[in-house]
Scaffold this motif. Sequence first.
Motif, PDB file in Angstrom:
ATOM      1  N   VAL A 163      20.367 -20.712  12.728  1.00  0.00           N
ATOM      2  CA  VAL A 163      18.999 -20.334  12.423  1.00  0.00           C
ATOM      3  C   VAL A 163      18.348 -19.825  13.706  1.00  0.00           C
ATOM      4  O   VAL A 163      18.506 -20.426  14.766  1.00  0.00           O
ATOM      5  N   PRO A 164      17.603 -18.741  13.648  1.00  0.00           N
ATOM      6  CA  PRO A 164      16.901 -18.256  14.856  1.00  0.00           C
ATOM      7  C   PRO A 164      15.944 -19.315  15.406  1.00  0.00           C
ATOM      8  O   PRO A 164      15.447 -20.171  14.678  1.00  0.00           O
ATOM      9  N   GLU A 165      15.679 -19.224  16.692  1.00  0.00           N
ATOM     10  CA  GLU A 165      14.860 -20.246  17.354  1.00  0.00           C
ATOM     11  C   GLU A 165      13.465 -20.382  16.753  1.00  0.00           C
ATOM     12  O   GLU A 165      12.896 -21.467  16.735  1.00  0.00           O
ATOM     13  N   GLU A 166      12.915 -19.299  16.263  1.00  0.00           N
ATOM     14  CA  GLU A 166      11.557 -19.359  15.712  1.00  0.00           C
ATOM     15  C   GLU A 166      11.495 -20.177  14.422  1.00  0.00           C
ATOM     16  O   GLU A 166      10.440 -20.679  14.059  1.00  0.00           O
ATOM     17  N   GLU A 167      12.612 -20.318  13.730  1.00  0.00           N
ATOM     18  CA  GLU A 167      12.616 -21.005  12.438  1.00  0.00           C
ATOM     19  C   GLU A 167      13.280 -22.377  12.500  1.00  0.00           C
ATOM     20  O   GLU A 167      13.597 -22.954  11.477  1.00  0.00           O
ATOM     21  N   ARG A 168      13.470 -22.924  13.683  1.00  0.00           N
ATOM     22  CA  ARG A 168      14.123 -24.228  13.840  1.00  0.00           C
ATOM     23  C   ARG A 168      13.147 -25.401  13.841  1.00  0.00           C
ATOM     24  O   ARG A 168      13.564 -26.539  13.986  1.00  0.00           O
ATOM     25  N   SER A 169      11.894 -25.158  13.697  1.00  0.00           N
ATOM     26  CA  SER A 169      10.913 -26.235  13.862  1.00  0.00           C
ATOM     27  C   SER A 169      11.091 -27.351  12.845  1.00  0.00           C
ATOM     28  O   SER A 169      10.786 -28.500  13.139  1.00  0.00           O
TER      29      SER A 169
END
Length: 77
Positions: A44-50
């Motif tokens: 998953v891209p870093e922006e969507e790992r929250s």
Amino acid sequence: MGFAICALFFLRFWRTTRDHLFLGFALAFFLLGVGQALLGLSIVPEEERSFLYLFRLVAFVIIIVSIWRKNGETGRG
């Protein structure tokens, strides 16, 4: 892997003492390990790992509640 070893360590103490503090710590370390494994293995891209950090939040809440319950038990006894 370190979180899993810590979870097994606390689980062993829970089995001998049946103290819920150790069970809470074992569960929390297991969740921390799952969160780290998913974080490391995900594509998953870093922006969507929250959402993966919710594992940490739940683990720390379990630790806080376990300590709070343990302190409440000693205060009553």
